[in-house]
Design an enzyme around this catalytic site. Sequence first.
Site, PDB file in Angstrom:
ATOM      1  N   GLU A  29      55.998  87.161 115.871  1.00  0.00           N
ATOM      2  CA  GLU A  29      54.998  86.217 115.377  1.00  0.00           C
ATOM      3  C   GLU A  29      53.465  86.588 116.138  1.00  0.00           C
ATOM      4  OE1 GLU A  29      54.226  81.171 115.256  1.00  0.00           O
ATOM      5  OE2 GLU A  29      54.983  82.299 117.234  1.00  0.00           O
ATOM      6  N   GLU A  48      62.528  76.188 121.110  1.00  0.00           N
ATOM      7  CA  GLU A  48      62.203  77.106 120.110  1.00  0.00           C
ATOM      8  C   GLU A  48      61.896  78.423 120.596  1.00  0.00           C
ATOM      9  OE1 GLU A  48      59.190  76.014 117.524  1.00  0.00           O
ATOM     10  OE2 GLU A  48      58.179  77.883 117.491  1.00  0.00           O
TER      11      GLU A  48
END
Length: 295
Positions: free
Chosen positions: A126, A121
Site C-alpha cells: 500500500e 487489518e
Amino acid sequence: MSLAVANAYNLVQTYNAGNWLDSFTVENIGDPTHGFVNYVDEGTATSNGYISTANNQVYMGVDHTSVLNPSGTGRNSVRLSSNRAYTHYLMIADIAHAPSSTCGLWPAMWSYGPNWPASGEIDIIENVNSATNDQMTLHTAPGCIVSPGAQTGSMGATDCGAGGGNNGCDVVSNNGGSFGTDLNGVYATLWESTGIQIWYFPRSAIPGDISNGNPNPAGWGTPAASFVGCSNGNFDGYFANHNIIFNIDFCGGWADGQWGAQCGNLASTCEQYVAGNPGAFNEAYWLINSVQVYQ
C-alpha cells in the site's frame, strides 16, 4: 527478534487464473475511504475488461479511457475479497505487475476481519501517488502497541489502534522498487500469534523454497517489516478471520492528503486530475501469477 522458525507449512489454498473469480467476490460497494472511485460489479468488470485472465495470469485494472466529471461518482475500478477467511497464514503473493507509481492512485493488497477494527487489518502492499517504497501497516482496536523486531524497514507509528484504528502502526520499506511501477516479485507475509512479518523478494531473488512449494521463512533473512509486542506478544486478541483484498482506489483520504506536496503541480485537486487524465492510468493494474496460503 525473529518470529520465523523452521516449521513445516501446509498449502491450504492456491488462487490463480483457473479459480480466481470462483474464489473472490467482486465488491460493488461504496468506498469506505471516500475515494474518487466507482467499484463495479463482476459483470461490469469482466465485460469492460477490468478483470480478465490470460497466459495463466489474473489482470485487475481500471477504466483508463473515459474523461469524467470531477464532481461525479469517480473512475471505474475493482475491489475483490476472498470468499475464504483465515486466522494466521503464510501468504505468498507472486505479482508480475502492480499499479504504477502515478499521482491519484491508492492501490492495496491487504487482509482484514469482521467488525473492523475489532478483528484487525494487515496492509501488505500500500501507498499513494508517486511513491515507490511500500508502506506496511496494521490497524486494530485500541490497545495494540507494537515494537519493531529485526527488520530492514523504518518503523513510524507504534500504536496500531490510534484514532479508532484509522491511523495504524506502520513500517516503510527501504526498497525503492517495493511499490508501484517497479514491483515484480513475491510478497511473503507470516501472521502468527506472536507477531507479523513481511518480506519482499524481487523476481531475481525469490528463494528456491518458495519456488518449489516448500516455503521456509527461517531461511529468508531479515524481513522488511516485523511487528512484535501488541498485547504481551499475543496478536490473537486483535487479529482473526481475515479475507484477502485487492483494490485500486483513486484519491481518498490518504492520496488527497498528500496531493499538494506530491502532485500539486499537475492539478489543483486529485479529483480534477483523475477525472481529466484517463491515459495516466493505463498502467494502473494488478497482474497476478498466484496467491498461495499456507498454514
